[in-house]
Design an enzyme around this catalytic site. Structure first.
Site, mmCIF file in Angstrom:
data_model
loop_
_atom_site.group_PDB
_atom_site.id
_atom_site.type_symbol
_atom_site.label_atom_id
_atom_site.label_comp_id
_atom_site.label_asym_id
_atom_site.label_seq_id
_atom_site.Cartn_x
_atom_site.Cartn_y
_atom_site.Cartn_z
ATOM 1 N N SER A 1 40.095 5.534 60.981
ATOM 2 C CA SER A 1 40.341 5.663 59.587
ATOM 3 C C SER A 1 41.786 5.543 59.083
ATOM 4 O O SER A 1 42.708 5.746 60.045
ATOM 5 C CB SER A 1 39.646 6.923 58.932
ATOM 6 O OG SER A 1 40.344 8.220 59.742
ATOM 7 N N GLU B 1 45.098 6.160 56.008
ATOM 8 C CA GLU B 1 45.496 6.417 54.602
ATOM 9 C C GLU B 1 46.394 5.435 53.933
ATOM 10 O O GLU B 1 47.287 4.987 54.665
ATOM 11 C CB GLU B 1 46.032 7.990 54.854
ATOM 12 C CG GLU B 1 46.812 8.290 53.728
ATOM 13 C CD GLU B 1 47.334 9.709 53.590
ATOM 14 O OE1 GLU B 1 46.733 10.841 53.910
ATOM 15 O OE2 GLU B 1 48.824 9.898 53.573
ATOM 16 N N THR C 1 45.782 8.523 48.575
ATOM 17 C CA THR C 1 46.691 9.951 48.273
ATOM 18 C C THR C 1 46.834 9.903 46.830
ATOM 19 O O THR C 1 46.925 8.998 46.128
ATOM 20 C CB THR C 1 47.919 9.731 49.103
ATOM 21 O OG1 THR C 1 48.831 8.932 48.671
ATOM 22 C CG2 THR C 1 47.731 9.775 50.471
ATOM 23 N N TYR C 2 47.104 11.478 46.557
ATOM 24 C CA TYR C 2 47.431 11.805 45.365
ATOM 25 C C TYR C 2 49.193 12.294 45.478
ATOM 26 O O TYR C 2 49.625 12.576 46.777
ATOM 27 C CB TYR C 2 47.168 13.240 44.965
ATOM 28 C CG TYR C 2 46.238 13.245 43.729
ATOM 29 C CD1 TYR C 2 45.322 11.977 43.491
ATOM 30 C CD2 TYR C 2 46.162 14.422 43.000
ATOM 31 C CE1 TYR C 2 44.376 12.313 42.402
ATOM 32 C CE2 TYR C 2 45.147 14.383 42.012
ATOM 33 C CZ TYR C 2 44.218 13.592 41.937
ATOM 34 O OH TYR C 2 43.549 13.373 40.758
ATOM 35 N N HIS D 1 41.704 11.308 47.463
ATOM 36 C CA HIS D 1 42.552 12.601 47.760
ATOM 37 C C HIS D 1 42.263 13.081 46.222
ATOM 38 O O HIS D 1 42.265 12.547 45.178
ATOM 39 C CB HIS D 1 43.861 12.397 47.925
ATOM 40 C CG HIS D 1 44.373 12.029 49.138
ATOM 41 N ND1 HIS D 1 45.356 12.646 49.951
ATOM 42 C CD2 HIS D 1 43.348 11.371 50.289
ATOM 43 C CE1 HIS D 1 45.345 12.292 51.192
ATOM 44 N NE2 HIS D 1 44.301 11.487 51.381
ATOM 45 N N ARG E 1 44.957 21.609 48.427
ATOM 46 C CA ARG E 1 45.793 22.453 47.472
ATOM 47 C C ARG E 1 46.790 21.574 46.449
ATOM 48 O O ARG E 1 46.861 21.510 45.168
ATOM 49 C CB ARG E 1 46.230 23.556 47.909
ATOM 50 C CG ARG E 1 46.803 24.552 47.022
ATOM 51 C CD ARG E 1 48.075 25.452 47.434
ATOM 52 N NE ARG E 1 49.115 24.681 48.039
ATOM 53 C CZ ARG E 1 50.283 25.182 48.274
ATOM 54 N NH1 ARG E 1 50.085 26.571 48.860
ATOM 55 N NH2 ARG E 1 51.180 24.565 48.872
ATOM 56 N N GLY E 2 47.618 20.785 47.328
ATOM 57 C CA GLY E 2 48.622 19.838 46.708
ATOM 58 C C GLY E 2 49.856 20.541 46.599
ATOM 59 O O GLY E 2 49.871 21.944 46.657
ATOM 60 N N ASP E 3 51.019 19.934 46.567
ATOM 61 C CA ASP E 3 52.369 20.570 46.318
ATOM 62 C C ASP E 3 52.926 20.276 44.994
ATOM 63 O O ASP E 3 52.597 19.625 44.316
ATOM 64 C CB ASP E 3 53.249 19.837 47.539
ATOM 65 C CG ASP E 3 52.872 20.121 48.790
ATOM 66 O OD1 ASP E 3 52.552 21.271 49.067
ATOM 67 O OD2 ASP E 3 52.832 19.152 49.654
ATOM 68 N N TYR F 1 46.797 21.863 60.205
ATOM 69 C CA TYR F 1 48.109 21.700 60.399
ATOM 70 C C TYR F 1 48.373 22.195 61.756
ATOM 71 O O TYR F 1 48.466 23.500 62.000
ATOM 72 C CB TYR F 1 48.765 22.451 59.442
ATOM 73 C CG TYR F 1 48.479 22.242 57.986
ATOM 74 C CD1 TYR F 1 49.420 21.055 57.255
ATOM 75 C CD2 TYR F 1 47.375 22.661 57.182
ATOM 76 C CE1 TYR F 1 49.062 20.655 56.341
ATOM 77 C CE2 TYR F 1 47.306 21.919 55.971
ATOM 78 C CZ TYR F 1 48.101 21.002 55.410
ATOM 79 O OH TYR F 1 47.750 20.530 54.460
ATOM 80 N N PHE G 1 60.230 12.571 56.238
ATOM 81 C CA PHE G 1 58.966 13.095 56.013
ATOM 82 C C PHE G 1 58.564 14.192 56.699
ATOM 83 O O PHE G 1 57.994 15.049 56.301
ATOM 84 C CB PHE G 1 58.094 11.663 56.314
ATOM 85 C CG PHE G 1 56.804 11.831 55.941
ATOM 86 C CD1 PHE G 1 56.327 12.728 54.958
ATOM 87 C CD2 PHE G 1 55.624 11.034 56.495
ATOM 88 C CE1 PHE G 1 55.211 12.791 54.494
ATOM 89 C CE2 PHE G 1 54.598 11.122 56.139
ATOM 90 C CZ PHE G 1 54.100 11.928 55.202
ATOM 91 N N HIS H 1 43.092 9.060 62.702
ATOM 92 C CA HIS H 1 43.467 8.634 61.198
ATOM 93 C C HIS H 1 44.825 8.428 61.371
ATOM 94 O O HIS H 1 45.661 9.170 61.545
ATOM 95 C CB HIS H 1 42.995 10.013 60.509
ATOM 96 C CG HIS H 1 43.143 9.727 59.117
ATOM 97 N ND1 HIS H 1 42.291 9.161 58.128
ATOM 98 C CD2 HIS H 1 44.224 10.207 58.159
ATOM 99 C CE1 HIS H 1 42.547 9.007 57.086
ATOM 100 N NE2 HIS H 1 43.834 9.852 56.746
ATOM 101 N N ARG I 1 52.264 0.171 54.964
ATOM 102 C CA ARG I 1 52.925 -0.843 56.047
ATOM 103 C C ARG I 1 52.038 -0.836 57.429
ATOM 104 O O ARG I 1 52.395 0.011 58.164
ATOM 105 C CB ARG I 1 54.343 -0.275 56.455
ATOM 106 C CG ARG I 1 55.140 -0.183 55.260
ATOM 107 C CD ARG I 1 55.761 -1.656 54.574
ATOM 108 N NE ARG I 1 56.597 -1.419 53.421
ATOM 109 C CZ ARG I 1 56.957 -2.380 52.988
ATOM 110 N NH1 ARG I 1 56.876 -3.715 53.465
ATOM 111 N NH2 ARG I 1 57.878 -2.479 51.907
#
Length: 285
Positions: free
Chosen positions: A5, A7, A38-39, A67, A97-99, A136, A207, A256, A262
């Site tokens: 998969s 992203e 993604t968001y 996302h 949750r998001g940042d 994580y 990153f 994933h 890219r």
């Protein structure tokens, strides 16, 4: 056969749109089980994500996972977005949750979800979605300990998620230790390793710093040496292929890839692993 998969992220310009479509064109022959969109931090690309996910779903023939985060939005707004996804046939959600924008501390919206578990519970109650969540291996930056990190993942699975996709990592042992600890904690859902092919070493380091992902000293030395010796691309391919090969040999059955729109290195890694279809030669008269 190892399942794949990928992203992607939504384009913010016409040129970026070409990169996204080129990415989709490159990964489609690899037979992805899904492609995620993604968001941005704080939901900053919310509308772009919806547009890209819906367009991909309609035109690519691929299964699309959108996302969805709860940062900076009320419950009604978040669930409204989910409802629009369902109406357009997108039933795979990566719930996070998001940042906060700018990398600050997470602050729940006054009328919003307090955390990802609440978001997952609400999505699960609709009965409309297959829900994936983040995991994580090197622990989430906000977790007080690895044990707490694993407890949160278990809570997300118990709330209704069917699969976890990990943050990227640089050593296979990081994932394998995490997988074993999750099994010991009673987590039975699939945990799919997230893979970052390093097409730009400076960007990858930045990153990793933002994500709280440690880079082993030996890895830094090796990438730096490869850059000095003008063999960065070859080393990046070898490093990523070796990482994936170790995971596969340890029983991992899905990968994933974070393409960053890219796809060239990702495709090369898949070919090196024997996961890409072989090119066929046409008969020449």
């Amino acid at each position: 056969m190892t399942a794949l998969s990928f992203e992607t992220f939504p384009p913010k310009s016409l040129n970026a749109s070409f990169h996204l479509w080129d990415t989709v064109k490159a990964i489609t022959p690899l037979g992805p089980r899904f492609v995620s969109v993604t968001y941005g931090a704080g939901g900053t690309t919310q509308e772009l994500t919806q547009e890209a996910a819906q367009t991909l779903s309609k035109t690519s023939g691929l299964r699309v996972a959108a996302h969805l985060t709860c940062t900076g939005q009320s419950r009604e707004e978040v669930l409204g977005t989910a409802k629009r996804y369902a109406k357009t046939g997108i039933t795979d959600i990566v719930a996070l949750r998001g940042d906060a924008p700018g990398g600050g501390a997470f602050e729940p919206h006054a009328n919003g979800f307090s955390n990802s578990v609440e978001l997952i519970e609400a999505l699960a109650q609709t009965g409309n979605f297959n829900i994936r969540v983040g995991a994580y291996p090197d622990s989430h930056p906000d977790a007080a300990s690895m044990a707490q990190n694993i407890d949160w993942l278990k809570a997300k699975i118990d709330a209704g998620a069917s699969e976890a996709i990990t943050q990227f990592f640089f050593e296979a042992d990081s994932f394998l230790r995490f997988r074993d600890a999750c099994t010991a904690a009673g987590i039975n859902a699939p945990i799919t390793p997230g893979i970052l092919p390093v097409s730009n070493w400076a960007s990858a380091q930045s990153f990793a710093k933002r994500c709280g992902t440690p880079i082993p000293a030996a890895t830094v030395v090796a990438f730096d040496r490869a850059a000095r010796e003008d063999r960065a691309d070859l080393f990046a391919l070898t490093h990523c292929a070796d990482l994936c090969d170790t995971l596969i040999n340890e029983g991992v059955d899905a990968l994933h890839f974070y393409t960053l729109n890219r796809p060239e290195l990702t495709v090369q890694v898949c070919r090196a692993l024997g996961l890409a279809p072989a090119a066929t030669l046409r008969k020449i008269a």
